[in-house]
Motif scaffolding. Structure first.
Motif, PDB file in Angstrom:
ATOM      1  N   GLY A  12       0.792  -1.230   0.000  1.00 54.71           N
ATOM      2  CA  GLY A  12       0.000   0.000   0.000  1.00 54.71           C
ATOM      3  C   GLY A  12       0.820   1.274   0.000  1.00 54.71           C
ATOM      4  N   PRO A  13       1.850   1.385  -0.859  1.00 55.37           N
ATOM      5  CA  PRO A  13       2.708   2.573  -0.837  1.00 55.37           C
ATOM      6  C   PRO A  13       2.018   3.805  -1.426  1.00 55.37           C
ATOM      7  N   ASP A  14       2.502   4.965  -1.028  1.00 50.50           N
ATOM      8  CA  ASP A  14       2.043   6.220  -1.627  1.00 50.50           C
ATOM      9  C   ASP A  14       2.657   6.406  -3.005  1.00 50.50           C
ATOM     10  N   LEU A  33      10.429   2.360 -17.505  1.00 49.89           N
ATOM     11  CA  LEU A  33      10.302   2.639 -16.082  1.00 49.89           C
ATOM     12  C   LEU A  33       8.912   3.203 -15.809  1.00 49.89           C
ATOM     13  N   LEU A  34       8.255   2.683 -14.793  1.00 49.49           N
ATOM     14  CA  LEU A  34       6.906   3.136 -14.442  1.00 49.49           C
ATOM     15  C   LEU A  34       6.921   3.743 -13.049  1.00 49.49           C
ATOM     16  N   THR A  35       6.434   4.979 -12.947  1.00 49.71           N
ATOM     17  CA  THR A  35       6.290   5.661 -11.665  1.00 49.71           C
ATOM     18  C   THR A  35       4.814   5.864 -11.384  1.00 49.71           C
ATOM     19  N   LEU A  36       4.392   5.510 -10.169  1.00 45.64           N
ATOM     20  CA  LEU A  36       3.001   5.662  -9.754  1.00 45.64           C
ATOM     21  C   LEU A  36       2.954   6.470  -8.462  1.00 45.64           C
ATOM     22  N   ALA A  37       1.969   7.356  -8.350  1.00 47.49           N
ATOM     23  CA  ALA A  37       1.854   8.208  -7.171  1.00 47.49           C
ATOM     24  C   ALA A  37       0.386   8.459  -6.847  1.00 47.49           C
ATOM     25  N   ASP A  38       0.061   8.422  -5.555  1.00 52.23           N
ATOM     26  CA  ASP A  38      -1.315   8.751  -5.184  1.00 52.23           C
ATOM     27  C   ASP A  38      -1.454  10.228  -4.846  1.00 52.23           C
ATOM     28  N   LYS A  39      -0.439  11.015  -5.250  1.00 53.20           N
ATOM     29  CA  LYS A  39      -0.471  12.471  -5.140  1.00 53.20           C
ATOM     30  C   LYS A  39      -0.396  13.066  -6.541  1.00 53.20           C
ATOM     31  N   GLY A  40      -0.627  14.358  -6.640  1.00 62.45           N
ATOM     32  CA  GLY A  40      -0.674  15.000  -7.941  1.00 62.45           C
ATOM     33  C   GLY A  40       0.689  15.149  -8.590  1.00 62.45           C
ATOM     34  N   ILE A  41       0.817  14.690  -9.830  1.00 56.66           N
ATOM     35  CA  ILE A  41       2.034  14.869 -10.627  1.00 56.66           C
ATOM     36  C   ILE A  41       1.829  16.067 -11.545  1.00 56.66           C
ATOM     37  N   ALA A  42       2.735  17.044 -11.473  1.00 57.27           N
ATOM     38  CA  ALA A  42       2.581  18.266 -12.257  1.00 57.27           C
ATOM     39  C   ALA A  42       3.486  18.307 -13.483  1.00 57.27           C
ATOM     40  N   ARG A  43       4.570  17.518 -13.455  1.00 56.56           N
ATOM     41  CA  ARG A  43       5.541  17.578 -14.547  1.00 56.56           C
ATOM     42  C   ARG A  43       6.288  16.262 -14.611  1.00 56.56           C
ATOM     43  N   THR A  44       6.693  15.854 -15.816  1.00 56.52           N
ATOM     44  CA  THR A  44       7.446  14.606 -15.992  1.00 56.52           C
ATOM     45  C   THR A  44       8.616  14.838 -16.945  1.00 56.52           C
ATOM     46  N   ALA A  45       9.614  13.967 -16.837  1.00 62.12           N
ATOM     47  CA  ALA A  45      10.758  14.076 -17.748  1.00 62.12           C
ATOM     48  C   ALA A  45      11.451  12.731 -17.887  1.00 62.12           C
ATOM     49  N   ARG A  46      11.984  12.515 -19.085  1.00 59.13           N
ATOM     50  CA  ARG A  46      12.872  11.389 -19.376  1.00 59.13           C
ATOM     51  C   ARG A  46      14.247  11.952 -19.663  1.00 59.13           C
ATOM     52  N   ARG A  47      15.281  11.367 -19.042  1.00 57.30           N
ATOM     53  CA  ARG A  47      16.637  11.846 -19.233  1.00 57.30           C
ATOM     54  C   ARG A  47      17.542  10.699 -19.687  1.00 57.30           C
ATOM     55  N   THR A  48      18.241  10.900 -20.800  1.00 58.08           N
ATOM     56  CA  THR A  48      19.124   9.891 -21.361  1.00 58.08           C
ATOM     57  C   THR A  48      20.383   9.736 -20.518  1.00 58.08           C
ATOM     58  N   LEU A  49      20.815   8.498 -20.346  1.00 57.95           N
ATOM     59  CA  LEU A  49      22.057   8.194 -19.645  1.00 57.95           C
ATOM     60  C   LEU A  49      23.128   7.766 -20.644  1.00 57.95           C
ATOM     61  N   PRO A  50      24.407   7.974 -20.312  1.00 53.74           N
ATOM     62  CA  PRO A  50      25.472   7.494 -21.202  1.00 53.74           C
ATOM     63  C   PRO A  50      25.506   5.971 -21.220  1.00 53.74           C
ATOM     64  N   ILE A  51      25.872   5.392 -22.361  1.00 54.26           N
ATOM     65  CA  ILE A  51      26.021   3.944 -22.486  1.00 54.26           C
ATOM     66  C   ILE A  51      27.317   3.646 -23.225  1.00 54.26           C
ATOM     67  N   GLU A  52      27.709   2.382 -23.224  1.00 57.59           N
ATOM     68  CA  GLU A  52      28.911   1.996 -23.962  1.00 57.59           C
ATOM     69  C   GLU A  52      28.694   2.185 -25.457  1.00 57.59           C
ATOM     70  N   THR A  53      29.770   2.420 -26.162  1.00 56.12           N
ATOM     71  CA  THR A  53      29.677   2.657 -27.593  1.00 56.12           C
ATOM     72  C   THR A  53      30.025   1.422 -28.417  1.00 56.12           C
ATOM     73  N   GLY A  54      30.536   0.370 -27.770  1.00 52.96           N
ATOM     74  CA  GLY A  54      30.909  -0.839 -28.481  1.00 52.96           C
ATOM     75  C   GLY A  54      29.725  -1.750 -28.745  1.00 52.96           C
ATOM     76  N   PHE A  55      30.027  -3.004 -29.101  1.00 53.09           N
ATOM     77  CA  PHE A  55      28.978  -3.955 -29.458  1.00 53.09           C
ATOM     78  C   PHE A  55      28.030  -4.245 -28.305  1.00 53.09           C
ATOM     79  N   THR A  56      28.519  -4.107 -27.060  1.00 50.65           N
ATOM     80  CA  THR A  56      27.673  -4.422 -25.906  1.00 50.65           C
ATOM     81  C   THR A  56      26.453  -3.511 -25.810  1.00 50.65           C
ATOM     82  N   ARG A  57      26.458  -2.399 -26.540  1.00 55.24           N
ATOM     83  CA  ARG A  57      25.267  -1.542 -26.493  1.00 55.24           C
ATOM     84  C   ARG A  57      24.046  -2.260 -27.077  1.00 55.24           C
ATOM     85  N   PHE A  58      24.276  -3.264 -27.910  1.00 57.85           N
ATOM     86  CA  PHE A  58      23.152  -4.009 -28.472  1.00 57.85           C
ATOM     87  C   PHE A  58      22.592  -5.029 -27.477  1.00 57.85           C
TER      88      PHE A  58
END
Length: 354
Positions: free
Chosen positions: A102-104, A162-187
């Motif tokens: 029962g989280p908020d 990623l899913l965020t849930l809140a039982d309070k009012g959300i006024a603004r949202t954002a997605r922010r890119t993170l750095p990743i490897e540039t080699g084959f492992t990125r696949f």
């Protein structure tokens, strides 16, 4: 004999063309998702200082990881969930656990919206529909091309996030890119991001929730560190702007620093590294979920079925809070990895200083 050699040559040429075409497709189709910002119309109640709230963080492992599931990237044999029914059962059990807590607020990771590996079940929609009354924000982490590996049962294409849930009012949202490897492992490790939601207080300040899932399948583990440093820089900026900050999720770092010792297991993995001293700046605090009398791990290695006392376990999941957030408690709920390779982590906290 000449005819036989000709047939073999044609087949070999066809194979080379097919493999070359597939490699070209993977490289051409590969793309990273852009950052996104949105204002949200909300009818939800504002967050209030002085009240104690509960937040749950849980990596749901794309609905595949029942306690007998082993993933090929971890040394197991499976590349997809056993079946659509298994996905529905695992996500359904997670929903019942979350309802019991029962989280908020909830910050959930690795929920597919359309993926071969999860039999095209829209898991984010399932959870959102089940949690009626919560406002939600889904940040898509990646949109991968079809990975034709393992050959006999390919991992396929994945759209997840990623899913965020809140039982309070959300006024603004954002997605922010993170750095990743540039080699084959990125696949293999795919794209990475973190999400933010701003929930207003009556004072004009905001509670900013960060939802994160840092990289695991990298060559040396340094990318997860680069990601963490970018993340805490953003968290600190929000705190210095006067807001309250709670960030959490799957860090893919050993948050205890000595999980193998704590849980009495052995294992060496690139992602199972402690957070280097000095990474978390002043103004922010990494919250410990360790119960010294009864330690419960938050994650297991999925190299095969989970066997208590034998399978490598550690604590990768937790929270970072700003100094104006008072933490009352933080604990890992022991689900014995029944429906995911992670256990949920639950924190109770209060906003102070108003």
């Amino acid at each position: 004999m000449k005819r036989f050699l000709k047939i073999v040559g044609i087949l070999l040429l066809a194979l080379i063309v097919a493999v070359g075409g597939y490699v070209a497709y993977v490289f051409i189709d590969y793309h990273r998702l852009p950052d996104m910002d949105a204002e949200v119309e909300t009818a939800g109640e504002p967050v209030r200082a002085g009240e104690v709230y509960t937040i749950a963080s849980w990596n749901l492992g794309f609905g595949a990881y029942s306690d007998d599931f082993g993933f090929f990237m971890d040394g197991g044999t499976e590349s997809r969930a056993y079946s659509r029914e298994a996905v529905l059962a695992n996500i359904g059990h997670a929903v019942e656990v979350l309802k019991g807590i029962g989280p908020d607020f909830m910050i959930l990771q690795e929920l597919d919206i359309d993926a071969t590996r999860s039999h095209h079940v829209n898991e984010a929609e399932l959870v959102t529909d089940a949690m009626a009354g919560y406002e939600s924000y889904f940040a898509q982490n990646y949109d991968s091309p079809y990975l034709f590996y393992p050959v006999l049962k390919p991992h396929g294409a994945s759209r997840s996030g990623l899913l965020t849930l809140a039982d309070k009012g959300i006024a603004r949202t954002a997605r922010r890119t993170l750095p990743i490897e540039t080699g084959f492992t990125r696949f293999l490790d795919l794209d990475r991001c973190y999400s933010k939601v701003w929930m207003p207080l009556e004072s004009g300040k905001d509670l900013v929730l960060f939802n994160l899932h840092l990289s695991a399948y990298t060559s040396d583990g340094t990318i997860a560190q680069d990601q963490l440093e970018l993340l805490v820089k953003d968290m600190l900026a929000e705190y210095e702007a006067g807001n309250y900050v709670v960030g959490g999720g799957d860090f893919n770092k050993d948050l205890l620093g000595n999980s193998a010792e704590v849980f009495g297991v052995a294992g060496e993995f690139t992602w199972n590294q402690p957070i280097p001293e000095g990474t978390i700046p002043e103004g922010l605090t990494l919250v410990s979920s360790l119960d010294a009398d009864d330690p419960v791990p938050s994650s297991r290695v999925a190299d095969g079925p989970y066997v208590e006392g034998q399978t490598f376990v550690c604590t990768l999941d937790g929270f970072i809070v700003s100094d104006n957030v008072r933490v009352e408690s933080c604990e890992v709920i022991d689900e014995a990895f029944r429906c995911s390779d992670h256990n949920p982590v639950v924190m109770r906290f209060e906003l102070v200083g108003e």
